[in-house]
Motif scaffolding. Structure first.
Motif, PDB file in Angstrom:
ATOM      1  N   LEU A   1      38.154  34.074  40.351  1.00  0.00           N
ATOM      2  CA  LEU A   1      37.364  35.281  40.598  1.00  0.00           C
ATOM      3  C   LEU A   1      36.038  34.966  41.279  1.00  0.00           C
ATOM      4  O   LEU A   1      35.460  35.817  41.958  1.00  0.00           O
ATOM      5  CB  LEU A   1      37.109  36.014  39.281  1.00  0.00           C
TER       6      LEU A   1
ATOM      7  N   ARG B   1      42.615  38.990  41.333  1.00  0.00           N
ATOM      8  CA  ARG B   1      43.215  39.093  39.997  1.00  0.00           C
ATOM      9  C   ARG B   1      44.733  39.159  40.094  1.00  0.00           C
ATOM     10  O   ARG B   1      45.446  38.506  39.321  1.00  0.00           O
ATOM     11  CB  ARG B   1      42.663  40.334  39.302  1.00  0.00           C
TER      12      ARG B   1
ATOM     13  N   ARG C   1      38.827  34.648  31.930  1.00  0.00           N
ATOM     14  CA  ARG C   1      39.934  34.502  32.864  1.00  0.00           C
ATOM     15  C   ARG C   1      39.906  33.115  33.453  1.00  0.00           C
ATOM     16  O   ARG C   1      39.785  32.827  34.518  1.00  0.00           O
ATOM     17  CB  ARG C   1      39.864  35.590  33.947  1.00  0.00           C
TER      18      ARG C   1
ATOM     19  N   THR D   1      40.342  42.856  42.977  1.00  0.00           N
ATOM     20  CA  THR D   1      41.670  43.291  42.543  1.00  0.00           C
ATOM     21  C   THR D   1      42.744  42.368  43.092  1.00  0.00           C
ATOM     22  O   THR D   1      43.683  41.971  42.387  1.00  0.00           O
ATOM     23  CB  THR D   1      41.937  44.738  43.001  1.00  0.00           C
TER      24      THR D   1
ATOM     25  N   LEU E   1      38.894  44.574  37.162  1.00  0.00           N
ATOM     26  CA  LEU E   1      39.458  43.711  36.117  1.00  0.00           C
ATOM     27  C   LEU E   1      40.089  44.514  34.988  1.00  0.00           C
ATOM     28  O   LEU E   1      40.460  43.967  33.953  1.00  0.00           O
ATOM     29  CB  LEU E   1      38.368  42.793  35.555  1.00  0.00           C
TER      30      LEU E   1
END
Length: 414
Positions: free
Chosen positions: A289, A283, A414, A280, A357
């Motif tokens: 990631l 992100r 991402r 978290t 996510l």
């Protein structure tokens, strides 16, 4: 040479991450818990240990619900930058105080009623009931600790709880306090773990500015409650089905195999608690990631390889060590049971990562496959131990494959 130095630095950084420290702490706690069960199963004998196991199951059921709230709090805290958490922590402090008071007020009359109906026989459940307000508060505070990745407090709280439970339970048993003494030690251990984390939220009188906090925690806890439900269905559902469809002996073999699966799963459960806030945060801050996923992936792979190796190379020895030689016939199924547990653990960790996510499909996948597994077992025309092991393995491998596709797609986007 430069490449070797870089690889060495990367390995060193991986080994000092919060995930590794918390995982190592969790493994130590699991060893202590396993030792607790092995010691008291021998000291108490089957009948009294059965009573202890029943009470511990009630405790774990309540704590699993609190654990869903813990994950929700962890997600809320980790989603806020450190500089913007003051109002949230103040609101959580007020909520924690109110939660402790409300649960204590509810448990007191229940305890009095139990004593009035059952007399001294109710002492053990009353002592366990006394732990519930502290258990709820402990889960909330652990959510704050995990959300902020306060590794030191997390490790100290968990290991102090384990040590107090083991040491004081042994002392209580040796001085003749019996089952109530052991349950009292368990209650004391929860309070000890709770006290370590009291400083996690500021105890101010300033009014917090977090409207809708309880609703946010409840909404955030709901997906994790479903994930906990899936865990119970997958790891323990076949035990209940086997009671009505298989001979008693084979039902016992199912229970023994499920015990191994729970040990493997809970060895990695702390990784989910670390993965959620870490991913978290990554992100939120726009970081890669992979840095958050790598420590968890390495530790999960290490545990999985160790479990499969042990269960494949020495299944009889593993069965005999934990549950005794009377379950030797279950040894041939142990490698497949281990693979099932590994596949489910992977799906569980993946579902947790996807929640971080903003994607809840992993949770619905776990719940759906768990329901499919139980339905298939219940409707199989020729129930057998081998058949149930095969159904669980097939369902969990399917879930793991779909989970891998979901997480790969999310990370690559991402």
């Amino acid at each position: 040479m430069i490449s070797l130095v870089r690889n060495s630095d990367s390995l060193r950084l991986l080994l000092v991450t919060p995930a590794v420290a918390i995982f190592a702490s969790s493994m130590l706690v699991n060893v202590g818990n396993l030792g607790f069960n092995m010691i008291f199963s021998r000291l108490m004998g089957p009948e009294l240990f059965g009573s202890l196991a029943f009470l511990l199951t009630l405790k774990l059921s309540a704590l699993s619900l609190f654990g869903a709230a813990q994950m929700a709090v962890s997600h809320l805290v980790s989603a806020r930058p450190v500089t913007e958490r003051s109002s949230l922590l103040a609101a959580l402090a007020r909520l924690d105080t109110g939660l402790l008071a409300i649960l204590a007020a509810l448990c007191l009359p229940i305890g009095i009623a139990l004593w009035a109906v059952l007399g001294p026989a109710s002492l053990s459940p009353i002592l366990l009931l006394a732990a519930m307000p502290f258990g709820a508060s402990l889960s909330l505070l652990r959510g704050v600790s995990f959300g902020g990745l306060k590794t030191g407090r997390i490790v100290l709280s968990a290991n102090l709880e384990m040590a107090v439970r083991l040491v004081f339970a042994l002392v209580a048993w040796k001085v003749g306090l019996g089952l109530p003494g052991v349950i009292g030690a368990i209650t004391l251990s929860i309070i000890a773990g709770w006290m370590v984390l009291l400083a996690e939220v500021p105890r101010r009188r300033a009014s917090p500015t977090e409207p809708g906090l309880v609703f946010a925690i409840g909404l955030g806890a709901a997906p994790f409650a479903l994930l906990q439900l899936a865990q119970v269905f997958v790891l323990d559902g076949d035990i209940f089905i086997a009671r009505s469809t298989l001979p008693t002996q084979e039902g016992g073999f199912i229970a023994a195999l499920s015990l191994f699966q729970r040990i493997q799963f809970f060895a990695c459960l702390s990784l989910a608690a670390v993965l959620l806030p870490d991913l978290t945060r990554a992100r939120r801050e726009g970081q890669a990631l992979g840095a958050a996923l790598a420590p968890v992936a390495v530790l999960f792979a290490a545990v999985s390889i160790a479990v499969v190796s042990a269960c494949t190379l020495a299944p009889e020895r593993m069965i005999s060590l934990l549950v005794g030689s009377g379950y030797a016939e279950a040894a041939q199924h142990l490698p497949f049971a281990a693979l099932s547990a590994i596949a489910f653990t992977f799906s569980y960790l993946t579902a947790t990562a996807l929640v971080a996510l903003g994607d809840h499909r992993g949770i619905w996948l776990c719940v759906g496959i768990a329901a499919l597994q139980l339905a298939t077992m219940a409707m199989t025309p020729d129930p057998s131990l081998a058949g149930y092991v095969g159904i669980k393995l097939g369902c969990q491998l399917l879930a793991a494959l779909v989970s891998a596709a979901l997480i790969a797609r999310s990370v690559l986007r991402r």
